[in-house]
Design a protein around this motif. Structure first.
Motif, short mmCIF file in Angstrom:
data_model
loop_
_atom_site.label_atom_id
_atom_site.label_comp_id
_atom_site.label_asym_id
_atom_site.label_seq_id
_atom_site.Cartn_x
_atom_site.Cartn_y
_atom_site.Cartn_z
N UNK A 45 39.63 47.62 39.81
CA UNK A 45 39.99 49.00 40.16
C UNK A 45 41.31 49.03 40.91
N UNK A 46 41.51 48.06 41.77
CA UNK A 46 42.76 47.97 42.53
C UNK A 46 43.94 47.75 41.57
N UNK A 47 43.76 46.87 40.60
CA UNK A 47 44.82 46.59 39.64
C UNK A 47 45.13 47.82 38.79
N UNK A 48 44.10 48.60 38.47
CA UNK A 48 44.30 49.78 37.64
C UNK A 48 45.23 50.78 38.30
N UNK A 49 45.24 50.80 39.63
CA UNK A 49 46.10 51.73 40.35
C UNK A 49 47.38 51.11 40.86
N UNK A 50 47.70 49.91 40.36
CA UNK A 50 48.87 49.19 40.86
C UNK A 50 49.87 48.93 39.75
N UNK A 51 51.14 49.08 40.05
CA UNK A 51 52.19 48.72 39.10
C UNK A 51 52.61 47.26 39.28
N UNK A 52 52.04 46.59 40.28
CA UNK A 52 52.38 45.20 40.57
C UNK A 52 51.46 44.22 39.87
N UNK A 53 50.15 44.47 39.92
CA UNK A 53 49.16 43.51 39.42
C UNK A 53 49.02 43.64 37.90
N UNK A 54 49.43 42.60 37.20
CA UNK A 54 49.36 42.60 35.74
C UNK A 54 48.04 42.06 35.23
N UNK A 55 47.34 41.27 36.05
CA UNK A 55 46.09 40.68 35.61
C UNK A 55 45.22 40.29 36.78
N UNK A 56 43.92 40.20 36.51
CA UNK A 56 42.94 39.82 37.53
C UNK A 56 42.12 38.65 37.02
N UNK A 57 42.03 37.60 37.82
CA UNK A 57 41.12 36.48 37.58
C UNK A 57 39.93 36.71 38.51
N UNK A 58 38.80 37.04 37.95
CA UNK A 58 37.63 37.39 38.75
C UNK A 58 36.62 36.27 38.84
N UNK A 59 35.41 36.64 39.22
CA UNK A 59 34.31 35.67 39.31
C UNK A 59 33.12 36.19 38.53
N UNK A 115 42.85 41.25 57.58
CA UNK A 115 42.87 41.81 56.23
C UNK A 115 44.28 41.74 55.64
N UNK A 116 44.34 41.54 54.32
CA UNK A 116 45.61 41.53 53.59
C UNK A 116 45.46 42.43 52.37
N UNK A 117 46.41 43.33 52.19
CA UNK A 117 46.36 44.28 51.07
C UNK A 117 47.58 44.12 50.18
N UNK A 118 47.56 44.83 49.06
CA UNK A 118 48.73 44.84 48.19
C UNK A 118 49.93 45.44 48.89
N UNK A 119 49.70 46.37 49.79
CA UNK A 119 50.82 46.96 50.55
C UNK A 119 51.51 45.89 51.39
#
Length: 283
Positions: free
Chosen positions: A67-81, A32-36
């Motif tokens: 939801x992960x991006x909403x709680x992160x100061x790092x992720x500015x955008x999400x490319x989803x599916x 597993x790989x996380x934002x942390x």
């Protein structure tokens, strides 16, 4: 200029299996790989914000990433599916926009590289879905292999109102040193003003154990010359890149490949282009 990594992933094997990691050669990243896990490498590399990109053809993963991006100061955008062929695609787009983190949704992607039909992008139902994405003011990331570039060219030309972003330079055969016909197709694609290109994924298309910056240079220079710095953006492809090099090594390679550019041009590759293409809402 804010420094942006415009392409990375995360995954949690306990939440969502990743069948593609079963291949023996994927063993180094079969965890597993996380934002942390990403926080320290991006800080050390001077990266300020990122774009988180889908891994699976799974709408639940997209909702989770938002939801992960909403709680992160790092992720500015999400490319989803999203299922481009679904009749309900417009309703799905609206629902994702209304979901927690929906304001971070900047685009979509499908694993076109895994489609057996090299002209999958030319299908009427796919084009209909791409129009819906464009009508929503969102980008579409093209994850193609080199032989699929002709259909990508046709699609980009047919949908001038849609903004496209080519991932990983369409995966040229860097390990063998082949440039053609990939380079000719890339230049043809770049002639269309509604498509951008990511300077990403190169180290894993090269020899994982023996790649060098000089081996990457012909491919990076072809992309930069074809698209210009205002349509090229840096992406790490972390953690997939770890198969061939550390995060720091990937960033350093991109910096070396762009060292001959002016400072304003470098600022575009490492930030400005991603902001424009994905319409990132940054302070």
């Amino acid at each position: 200029m804010v420094r942006i990594d415009a392409h990375h992933h995360v995954w949690h094997l306990d939440r969502r299996p990743q069948p593609w990691l079963a291949e023996p050669r994927m063993a180094p990243i079969r965890r597993s790989f996380s934002l942390d896990d990403l926080a320290e490498p991006v800080a050390e590399a001077g990266i300020d914000r990122t774009v988180l990109v889908q891994v699976l053809a799974d709408a639940d993963e997209t909702a989770e990433f938002l939801a992960l991006a909403a709680g992160s100061s790092l992720v500015a955008g999400v490319v989803g599916w999203v299922d481009l062929t679904a009749d309900s695609i417009r309703d799905t787009l609206a629902a994702l926009r209304a979901a927690p983190g929906g304001e971070r949704l900047v685009g979509f992607r499908h694993l076109v590289q895994a489609e057996a039909d090299p002209a999958w992008l030319n299908r009427a139902e796919v084009r209909r879905g791409l129009r819906a994405v464009g009508d929503a003011g969102l980008c579409y990331d093209l994850l193609t292999l080199a032989h699929q570039l002709p259909s990508a060219i046709d699609t980009v030309r047919a949908l001038p109102e849609v903004t496209f972003v080519l991932d990983h330079l369409s995966k040229p055969s860097i390990a063998t040193g082949e440039l053609q016909p990939w380079a000719a197709w890339l230049r043809e694609l770049a002639a269309e003003p509604n498509v951008y290109c990511k300077l990403s994924g190169m180290v894993t298309e090269a020899d994982w154990r023996a790649w060098t910056v000089p081996a990457l240079r012909p491919y990076a220079e072809t992309a930069l010359e074809a698209f210009g710095t205002r349509r090229v953006m840096f992406g790490s492809d972390w953690p997939v890149c770890l198969l061939a090099g550390s995060y720091a090594e990937v960033v350093a390679a991109a910096e070396e490949l762009t060292a001959g550019l002016s400072r304003p041009e470098q600022d575009q590759v490492f930030g400005g282009t991603a902001v424009r293409a994905y319409r990132l809402d940054l302070p």
